[in-house]
Enzyme design. Structure first.
Site, mmCIF file in Angstrom:
data_model
loop_
_atom_site.group_PDB
_atom_site.id
_atom_site.type_symbol
_atom_site.label_atom_id
_atom_site.label_comp_id
_atom_site.label_asym_id
_atom_site.label_seq_id
_atom_site.Cartn_x
_atom_site.Cartn_y
_atom_site.Cartn_z
ATOM 1 N N CYS A 2 0.854 -1.190 0.000
ATOM 2 C CA CYS A 2 0.000 0.000 0.000
ATOM 3 C C CYS A 2 0.888 1.237 0.000
ATOM 4 O O CYS A 2 2.098 1.140 0.178
ATOM 5 C CB CYS A 2 -0.883 0.023 1.242
ATOM 6 S SG CYS A 2 -1.932 -1.414 1.419
ATOM 7 N N ARG A 27 1.654 1.289 -5.966
ATOM 8 C CA ARG A 27 1.807 0.380 -4.811
ATOM 9 C C ARG A 27 0.497 -0.300 -4.439
ATOM 10 O O ARG A 27 0.467 -1.207 -3.609
ATOM 11 C CB ARG A 27 2.340 1.155 -3.604
ATOM 12 C CG ARG A 27 3.686 1.819 -3.801
ATOM 13 C CD ARG A 27 4.080 2.648 -2.601
ATOM 14 N NE ARG A 27 4.243 1.839 -1.427
ATOM 15 C CZ ARG A 27 5.365 1.202 -1.102
ATOM 16 N NH1 ARG A 27 6.412 1.309 -1.909
ATOM 17 N NH2 ARG A 27 5.457 0.465 -0.028
ATOM 18 N N TRP A 73 -3.875 -1.873 -1.431
ATOM 19 C CA TRP A 73 -3.968 -3.125 -2.191
ATOM 20 C C TRP A 73 -4.494 -4.143 -1.198
ATOM 21 O O TRP A 73 -3.801 -4.499 -0.236
ATOM 22 C CB TRP A 73 -2.607 -3.530 -2.745
ATOM 23 C CG TRP A 73 -2.668 -4.757 -3.605
ATOM 24 C CD1 TRP A 73 -3.392 -4.922 -4.749
ATOM 25 C CD2 TRP A 73 -2.000 -5.996 -3.389
ATOM 26 N NE1 TRP A 73 -3.197 -6.176 -5.255
ATOM 27 C CE2 TRP A 73 -2.344 -6.854 -4.449
ATOM 28 C CE3 TRP A 73 -1.126 -6.471 -2.426
ATOM 29 C CZ2 TRP A 73 -1.856 -8.159 -4.555
ATOM 30 C CZ3 TRP A 73 -0.624 -7.764 -2.521
ATOM 31 C CH2 TRP A 73 -1.014 -8.591 -3.571
ATOM 32 N N ASN A 99 0.880 0.251 6.136
ATOM 33 C CA ASN A 99 1.377 -0.524 4.996
ATOM 34 C C ASN A 99 2.078 -1.750 5.567
ATOM 35 O O ASN A 99 2.933 -1.628 6.438
ATOM 36 C CB ASN A 99 2.345 0.292 4.151
ATOM 37 C CG ASN A 99 2.930 -0.549 3.013
ATOM 38 O OD1 ASN A 99 2.259 -1.460 2.524
ATOM 39 N ND2 ASN A 99 4.179 -0.295 2.637
ATOM 40 N N GLY A 100 1.696 -2.939 5.070
ATOM 41 C CA GLY A 100 2.293 -4.194 5.545
ATOM 42 C C GLY A 100 1.179 -5.162 5.882
ATOM 43 O O GLY A 100 0.067 -5.056 5.375
ATOM 44 N N GLU A 475 10.671 -15.116 -18.695
ATOM 45 C CA GLU A 475 10.340 -13.716 -18.400
ATOM 46 C C GLU A 475 9.464 -13.117 -19.494
ATOM 47 O O GLU A 475 8.518 -12.367 -19.221
ATOM 48 C CB GLU A 475 11.613 -12.897 -18.224
ATOM 49 C CG GLU A 475 11.402 -11.406 -18.065
ATOM 50 C CD GLU A 475 10.458 -11.037 -16.901
ATOM 51 O OE1 GLU A 475 10.158 -11.891 -16.059
ATOM 52 O OE2 GLU A 475 10.004 -9.892 -16.890
ATOM 53 N N LYS A 479 5.825 -11.347 -18.944
ATOM 54 C CA LYS A 479 5.595 -9.957 -19.355
ATOM 55 C C LYS A 479 4.325 -9.846 -20.183
ATOM 56 O O LYS A 479 3.495 -8.991 -19.978
ATOM 57 C CB LYS A 479 6.808 -9.462 -20.163
ATOM 58 C CG LYS A 479 7.107 -8.001 -20.053
ATOM 59 C CD LYS A 479 7.084 -7.525 -18.631
ATOM 60 C CE LYS A 479 8.018 -8.295 -17.738
ATOM 61 N NZ LYS A 479 7.706 -8.248 -16.315
ATOM 62 N N GLU A 482 0.992 -10.712 -18.056
ATOM 63 C CA GLU A 482 0.575 -9.841 -16.947
ATOM 64 C C GLU A 482 0.060 -8.482 -17.422
ATOM 65 O O GLU A 482 -0.637 -7.804 -16.687
ATOM 66 C CB GLU A 482 1.701 -9.638 -15.936
ATOM 67 C CG GLU A 482 2.877 -8.834 -16.404
ATOM 68 C CD GLU A 482 3.888 -8.614 -15.271
ATOM 69 O OE1 GLU A 482 3.482 -8.432 -14.115
ATOM 70 O OE2 GLU A 482 5.088 -8.640 -15.578
ATOM 71 N N HIS A 498 7.169 -33.080 -26.089
ATOM 72 C CA HIS A 498 6.763 -33.992 -24.996
ATOM 73 C C HIS A 498 5.401 -33.606 -24.431
ATOM 74 O O HIS A 498 5.138 -33.781 -23.247
ATOM 75 C CB HIS A 498 7.833 -33.971 -23.901
ATOM 76 C CG HIS A 498 9.166 -34.425 -24.388
ATOM 77 N ND1 HIS A 498 9.442 -35.739 -24.714
ATOM 78 C CD2 HIS A 498 10.290 -33.719 -24.685
ATOM 79 C CE1 HIS A 498 10.685 -35.841 -25.156
ATOM 80 N NE2 HIS A 498 11.231 -34.635 -25.151
ATOM 81 N N LYS A 596 2.558 -3.572 -7.415
ATOM 82 C CA LYS A 596 3.961 -3.445 -7.779
ATOM 83 C C LYS A 596 4.860 -4.321 -6.917
ATOM 84 O O LYS A 596 5.823 -4.868 -7.391
ATOM 85 C CB LYS A 596 4.416 -1.995 -7.668
ATOM 86 C CG LYS A 596 5.852 -1.750 -8.106
ATOM 87 C CD LYS A 596 6.104 -2.188 -9.548
ATOM 88 C CE LYS A 596 7.545 -2.066 -9.959
ATOM 89 N NZ LYS A 596 7.785 -2.716 -11.260
HETATM 90 C C1 AGP Z 1 6.908 -8.597 -12.608
HETATM 91 O O1 AGP Z 1 6.577 -7.834 -13.763
HETATM 92 C C2 AGP Z 1 5.895 -8.466 -11.503
HETATM 93 N N1 AGP Z 1 5.636 -7.110 -11.174
HETATM 94 C C3 AGP Z 1 6.231 -9.358 -10.326
HETATM 95 O O2 AGP Z 1 6.436 -10.667 -10.808
HETATM 96 C C4 AGP Z 1 7.485 -8.945 -9.534
HETATM 97 O O3 AGP Z 1 8.636 -9.189 -10.310
HETATM 98 C C5 AGP Z 1 7.556 -9.810 -8.270
HETATM 99 O O4 AGP Z 1 6.418 -9.536 -7.493
HETATM 100 C C6 AGP Z 1 8.813 -9.557 -7.432
HETATM 101 O O5 AGP Z 1 8.841 -8.213 -7.024
HETATM 102 P P1 AGP Z 1 10.229 -7.646 -6.445
HETATM 103 O O6 AGP Z 1 11.225 -7.709 -7.553
HETATM 104 O O7 AGP Z 1 9.916 -6.250 -6.013
HETATM 105 O O8 AGP Z 1 10.643 -8.526 -5.289
#
Ligand code: AGP
Length: 601
Positions: A2, A27, A73, A99-100, A475, A479, A482, A498, A596
């Site tokens: 958050c 966030r 969030w 936050n947390g 990766e 990308k 998401e 396979h 994020k």
């Molecule tokens: C990647 O595009 C995502 N936002 C997500 O997978 C992110 O990489 C993951 O949550 C890890 O976050 P961090 O690198 O801040 O630890």
């Protein structure tokens, strides 16, 4: 995760706090709220949805000198008005933003209810509000509240950055940092509180990153920070060198596109001061003992999401370039897996935010088992940077788009530098020219935009590669899925026959990442197997390799040393994912269901 933003000072406190909060929506953005103290008491306004929705609901010209705001969030309780922060005590004496995550909130909630407290939300945060209510004596002063906040660390389990306004002191904010980030800002008109630097850029001249256990009393004319041991913390003000534009989109349509274009700078900054004239890498921030252990011990890369895919790269690099026993694990598995790490191990934890709960927990588990921990992290002062034995910063600058792009590029660059320091010979020549190779890819964006036009209606993508390209494929698949919500999977290319080959038809695009020389012919065969089943084939091809016969489309990449090709390939594939998502009208910077940094398990 958050976002918290607060302001005390001569300006309109509510308007200033809300302006800062807008910069923190990456966030978390499912609900928002603001609280401020007036001589009539505490006022709270909250709503589901974006910060802009909240701003639109507020009346003009609120006369408040202290305000705290929050963008959420959801972790406990749906994103509704009643679960939005701030939360209050029974007597509405103060309001709290958090936050947390408070992991033992259920037990505490039951105990508080037994003692007569009434809860109005499903959140863990509200527990803190009622505990403060029990401990803050009538007539108390702000520093008493600071001590009460510190006492909460004895009762609450988990991570919590807390900000509080109280009707007794309409011009003060009191806050605590515990395993969730908090940063102070000093402006000409007053003082600020925020979860992250972008909230301060263009509004404050200096910033001060709080340490775990620190409390702060903010007034328009004073800042008093007290460490967990009760002693005053020496001022930690640093000038804010980033300007306002660095936190805005700088003319790009989305933060993500801006950040992809910032990749060359991220590479250069990550290498700055770490490459001597003959290309040798010097990582002065890592103790020699850590480097020596990495050279001879067991190296374990641990992370989540995109950062995990960088870990896959590190695993490959240390195995193939250095012949080391290296492995990569997803942090949420590592911490519950009885990981085989001990005093001979170096655990490299990779994280953009440095606040990802699973990665932080994995770091603590690795330390508990006696391993040496190294953080590869982008956010200065982050919890992971403070937890690990050593930290290698990636210097990509603030990454606002939820989909990680330049941070991944910087992570691979940092790991390549780390590998070079540990004896990997093959990178020194090309590391200095990596940024310009990425720039070459960016100059080809029009071609990539055209490819996106041809592909954005496809219903499924497979990303295939071998060796480093398999790590890049993982990766690339993440990308695309998401931000465009198209189903995408990654496979080592030899695996398709396979089973997954059964899915190939004309609605499927197979992207072959072809930057590896020794298995290129095998890669061409794998792509032909897809083509023969009407799959569309895009070859992402190093420019000195022959074009696969099966390719319906080709995207060529400038050549660098093979272990650095994932940086070059991923810039192209990030752009492809971006333009496909743009054509599909997706919420690129804030994809549905995501945040994020995931600071909860
Ligand atoms: C990647 O595009 C995502 N936002 C997500 O997978 C992110 O990489 C993951 O949550 C890890 O976050 P961090 O690198 O801040 O630890």
């Amino acid at each position: 995760m958050c976002g918290i933003a607060g302001y005390v000072g001569r300006r309109d406190a509510v308007a200033t706090a809300m302006e800062s909060l807008l910069r923190l929506e990456y966030r978390g953005y499912d609900s928002a709220g603001v609280a401020y103290a007036t001589d009539r008491g505490i006022e709270v306004h909250r709503c589901p949805g974006k910060v802009r929705d909240l701003i639109a609901s507020l009346e003009e010209g609120i006369n408040a000198q202290a305000a705290i705001a929050h963008t959420r969030w959801a972790t406990h309780g749906a994103p509704t008005e009643r679960n939005a922060h701030p939360h209050q005590d029974c007597s509405n004496r103060f309001a709290v933003v958090h936050n947390g995550i408070i992991e033992n909130h259920a037990v505490l909630r039951a105990q508080l209810r037994e003692r007569g407290h009434t809860f109005t939300s499903e959140t863990d945060t509200e527990v803190a509000a009622h505990l403060i209510e029990e401990r803050l004596a009538p007539g108390a002063a702000p520093h008493d509240l600071a001590r009460v906040l510190q006492s909460l660390m004895e009762d609450l389990n988990g991570s919590f950055a807390l900000g509080v306004v109280c009707r007794d002191w309409p011009e003060s904010i009191v806050a605590l940092r515990h395993e969730s980030p908090l940063i102070l800002g000093r402006a000409r008109t007053g003082h600020m509180l925020a979860s992250d630097l972008p909230a301060l850029i263009g509004r404050a001249e200096e910033s001060w990153v709080l340490e775990d256990g620190d409390t702060v009393v903010l007034t328009p004319y004073d800042v008093v920070v007290t460490a967990r041991d009760g002693r005053p913390r020496a001022p930690g003000w640093e000038p804010i060198t980033l300007d306002a534009t660095s936190a805005e989109r700088a003319g790009y349509e989305h933060f993500m596109l801006k950040e992809i274009h910032e990749a060359p700078a991220a590479v250069r900054e990550t290498l700055r001061g770490r490459l001597d004239p003959d290309g040798r890498v010097v990582l002065s921030e890592l103790p020699d003992a850590v480097i020596e252990r990495m050279k001879w011990g067991h190296v374990h890369f641990v992370a989540c999401g995109t950062a995990y895919h960088a870990g896959l790269y590190g695993q490959r690099l240390f195995r193939s370039c250095l012949g080391r026993r290296a492995e990569a694990s997803v942090a949420s598995e590592f911490r519950y897996d009885e990981p085989l790490v001990d005093h001979d191990s170096v655990v490299v934890l990779i994280s953009q935010s440095g606040e990802t709960a699973d990665t932080l927990a994995a770091a603590k588990e690795a330390k508990r088992r006696g391993a040496t921990t190294v953080a590869v992290v982008n956010c200065v002062g982050s919890s992971l940077a403070r937890t690990a034995d050593a930290a290698l910063m990636t210097r990509a600058g603030p990454e606002i788009g939820v989909a990680s792009t330049k941070a991944y590029t910087a992570q691979i660059t940092a790991l390549a530098a780390l590998g070079t320091t540990c004896g990997c010979e093959c990178l020194s020549e090309d590391l200095p020219r990596l940024a310009s190779a990425v720039e070459t890819v960016l100059t080809g964006e029009d071609r990539i935009r055209d490819l996106a036009e041809a592909l954005y209606r496809q219903q499924c993508f497979f990303f295939l590669g071998r060796g480093y390209d398999a790590a890049a494929a993982a990766e690339a698949a993440l990308k695309l899925k998401e931000i465009s919500y198209i189903h995408a999977e990654a496979y080592p290319a030899g695996e398709m026959k396979h089973g997954p080959l059964a899915l190939i038809d004309a609605s499927v695009t197979v992207v072959g990442i072809c930057t590896r020389s020794d298995t290129h012919l095998k890669m061409c065969s794998n792509l032909m197997e897809a083509r023969a089943r009407d799959g569309r084939v895009l070859a992402v091809l190093r420019d000195d390799l022959p074009v696969p016969e099966a390719a319906t489309d080709v995207l060529t990449l400038p050549s660098v040393a093979e272990p650095l090709m994932p940086v070059v390939a991923m810039t192209a594939l990030q752009l492809l994912a971006y333009h496909i998502a743009r054509l599909r009208g997706c919420a690129i910077d804030q994809p549905r269901n995501l945040a994020k940094s995931v600071t909860v398990e």
